[in-house]
Each structure stands twice: as structure tokens, then as C-alpha cells.
Design an enzyme around this catalytic site. Structure first.
Site, PDB file in Angstrom:
ATOM      1  NE  ARG A  42      -1.665   1.948   1.448  1.00 20.38           N
ATOM      2  CZ  ARG A  42      -2.268   0.925   2.061  1.00 20.38           C
ATOM      3  NH1 ARG A  42      -3.542   1.056   2.435  1.00 20.38           N
ATOM      4  NH2 ARG A  42      -1.627  -0.203   2.292  1.00 20.38           N
ATOM      5  CE  LYS A  66      -1.098   0.633  -1.949  1.00 23.26           C
ATOM      6  NZ  LYS A  66       0.313   0.210  -2.094  1.00 23.26           N
ATOM      7  CG  HIS A 107       4.924   7.513   2.023  1.00 24.75           C
ATOM      8  ND1 HIS A 107       3.900   6.591   2.098  1.00 24.75           N
ATOM      9  CD2 HIS A 107       6.068   6.788   1.869  1.00 24.75           C
ATOM     10  CE1 HIS A 107       4.405   5.366   1.981  1.00 24.75           C
ATOM     11  NE2 HIS A 107       5.708   5.469   1.849  1.00 24.75           N
ATOM     12  NE  ARG A 152       0.918   3.979   4.786  1.00 24.77           N
ATOM     13  CZ  ARG A 152      -0.031   3.095   5.083  1.00 24.77           C
ATOM     14  NH1 ARG A 152      -1.103   3.493   5.749  1.00 24.77           N
ATOM     15  NH2 ARG A 152       0.082   1.832   4.718  1.00 24.77           N
ATOM     16  CG  HIS A 192       1.334  -2.772   5.513  1.00 25.29           C
ATOM     17  ND1 HIS A 192       2.366  -2.449   6.384  1.00 25.29           N
ATOM     18  CD2 HIS A 192       1.219  -1.700   4.680  1.00 25.29           C
ATOM     19  CE1 HIS A 192       2.835  -1.256   6.087  1.00 25.29           C
ATOM     20  NE2 HIS A 192       2.162  -0.786   5.062  1.00 25.29           N
ATOM     21  CE1 TYR A 209       7.029   2.768   9.057  1.00 28.70           C
ATOM     22  CE2 TYR A 209       5.795   0.801   8.485  1.00 28.70           C
ATOM     23  CZ  TYR A 209       6.059   2.142   8.317  1.00 28.70           C
ATOM     24  OH  TYR A 209       5.356   2.856   7.384  1.00 28.70           O
TER      25      TYR A 209
END
Length: 301
Positions: free
Chosen positions: A143, A167, A235, A238, A261, A270
């Protein structure tokens, strides 16, 4: 209660500043809508009325779904704190919306971006910085917030792996390609005079490069590579990283780890991309596909 909830998010989950700001805005908007009642006193019917009003005001289903997610977390917090004896969002159905599919660059476009977009800038440092940023975004799938927060010391990590803090403060290891490492080492050596702790120093070397500053660099790279700058973003790179890996047979679970994730369902978007491509391949190339039928119609006429 809102302040206490946001402090708990930071302490327990390491929620990012932007996340907390968005949650505060959503909760304060709801609190104003409910006034003079407090959030501890409103009924679940009030929540349903709020979202009905949101729909009438033209608020998108995606935004409503995000707000409901925030409200549910806040409702559970009030329940845990004993402020309420019931779950405020009970019975509220999440709005349905179409999840937009990512639009990655092709492998050829990425190659052109790396070859032509990272040279010929105003100075050598901009060339070095462009090369490091694009190499790392595309070869690691980071990210943009993760990329810009990398310390200069990351180049000293051995074993071909890079430690990334994502995150919620979660750390993960991602492969660090030799070409990306070499480019990063060259940039750090060039920037040694700045004595910055960051791999990508900002105008003030004590702080990292800002997102806005990075966007300007990426914009210039896209123009030099002959690509539409609107199609090139951190983005998108990515997404390109993930899509190209899947196209070449990567495992979905491995991709989940690489992207950082927390939930596999986030990674599964995806597979939707691949499904759409398979459908398009059948439409275009199968003897009974739509393209073949159209050609037969032209021949008859």
C-alpha cells in the site's frame, strides 16, 4: 462515548488516523441527526429511519455500507461498556452495492512504465526515487502508506525479505527483489547527506514524503512512459501486482499474505477479475461465442 470508542480502536486495533477521522465524522453525523436524543437512548428503529433518509438524500450504497459497519462496531462497544442493554444496529440490513473491479495495467504497460518512466527527469535523484518507488510498488504489492513509511534501514535486511507494518500495526514479510534492493541502496547512498531516517524523505528530511508529493512523481512517470496518468496510481500498481501473480498461477492464500489482507474475502475480489476475463475470452474466441455469432451474421447479410 465517541471519543472513548475511537481511543479503544487505537489501543486495541491500532486503527489508522484516517480511519478514526472517518468513523468520527460518521458517528457525529448520526448523533446530530438523532438530536436531541443521545446515542445511548435512540432505538434501532431510529437507525433504520436514518439509513432510509440517507437513501432519499442520494447517499451511495457503498457509503451507507461503510457507515453501517462503523455503527455496528460502535453499537458493540456501547453494549460491552454497559451503556446499552441491546444492540443498536440489530435488524439493519447492509445496503447492496456492486463492488468495482480493479483495472490493472498490462504486463507490457508496467514494463514500459519501469523502463521509460524512471529516467530523463529533471535530476538524478528524481530518476533514482522513481525507480525505487515503482520497483517496490510493483514487486511487493505494498500500500502507498506502507511504502512511504519504510525506514532507510530496510535495505539492510537480509534473506531477500522486507518487514512491512500494515493496517492495524500488523507486520508481515514480503519478498524484496534484488533489483528493488539495488535501486533502494543507490537512493539511500545519494540521500546520505540528508541524514533522514526514511527511505523516501520529504522536503523536511525528518518526515517522510507525503502522498501528494508521491502522486506528482507518479504523474510525471506515467507521462514519460506514454500512459494516461489517470490510469496509473499506487493502488493500480498494487492491483497489477496481484492480478499478474494470479494470472501466472499464484495461490490465493499466498496472495492474501503478500497483500496483508486480514480476511481472505478481501483477496477474493481478484478471482472476480479472472472470472470476467474468462467470460470475455469465451465471448471473443469460442466458435459459439458472441463474437463468432456476429461474424456469421455479417457473412449472411
Amino acid at each position: 462515548m465517541i471519543d472513548a470508542f475511537l481511543e479503544a480502536l487505537l489501543a486495541e486495533r491500532g486503527a489508522a488516523g484516517r480511519t478514526r477521522e472517518a468513523y468520527r465524522a460518521d458517528l457525529e453525523d448520526f448523533a446530530r441527526w438523532c438530536a436531541p436524543l443521545s446515542l445511548a437512548d435512540v432505538s434501532p428503529n431510529k437507525v433504520r429511519a436514518y439509513f432510509a433518509d440517507q437513501g432519499r438524500c442520494g447517499i451511495s450504497a457503498r457509503t451507507q455500507a461503510r457507515r453501517l459497519s462503523c455503527f455496528r462496531q460502535f453499537a458493540r462497544f456501547m453494549l460491552q461498556m454497559g451503556v446499552r442493554a441491546d444492540e443498536l444496529t440489530a435488524g439493519q440490513v447492509s445496503p447492496r452495492y456492486h463492488s468495482g473491479l480493479p483495472h490493472p495495467l498490462s504486463e507490457e504497460e508496467v514494463k514500459r512504465l519501469l523502463e521509460k518512466g524512471t529516467s530523463g527527469h529533471a535530476d538524478l535523484r528524481r530518476d533514482l526515487l522513481s525507480r525505487v518507488a515503482l520497483e517496490m510498488l510493483y514487486t511487493t504489492g505494498l500500500r502507498i502508506s506502507e511504502l512511504l513509511s519504510l525506514p532507510a534501514s530496510c535495505i539492510r535486511q537480509r534473506g531477500g525479505m522486507l518487514t512491512v507494518r500494515g493496517k492495524g500495526g500488523r507486520e508481515r514479510l514480503v519478498p524484496f527483489s534484488s533489483t528493488a534492493r539495488e535501486a533502494a541502496e543507490a537512493l539511500v547512498a545519494y540521500d546520505a547527506i540528508l541524514d533522514s531516517p526514511w527511505l523516501f524523505p520529504g522536503r523536511d528530511p525528518r518526515k517522510p514524503l507525503t502522498r501528494q508529493g508521491f502522486d506528482k512523481i507518479l504523474y510525471a512517470c506515467a507521462l514519460k512512459a506514454g500512459l494516461d496518468p489517470q490510469r496509473v496510481s499506487p493502488h493500480v500498481l498494487r492491483h497489477s501486482f496481484a492480478t499478474h501473480l494470479l494470472n501466472r498461477g499464484a495461490d490465493l492464500r499466498a496472495l492474501q499474505v503478500l497483500l496483508g489482507h486480514a480476511d481472505i474475502t478481501t483477496t477474493q475480489i481478484y478471482t472476480q477479475v479472472m472470472t470476467e476475463r474468462l467470460k470475455e475470452a469465451v465471448r471473443q474466441h469460442h466458435p459459439m461465442g458472441e463474437n463468432a455469432k456476429a461474424k456469421r451474421g455479417e457473412k449472411r447479410s
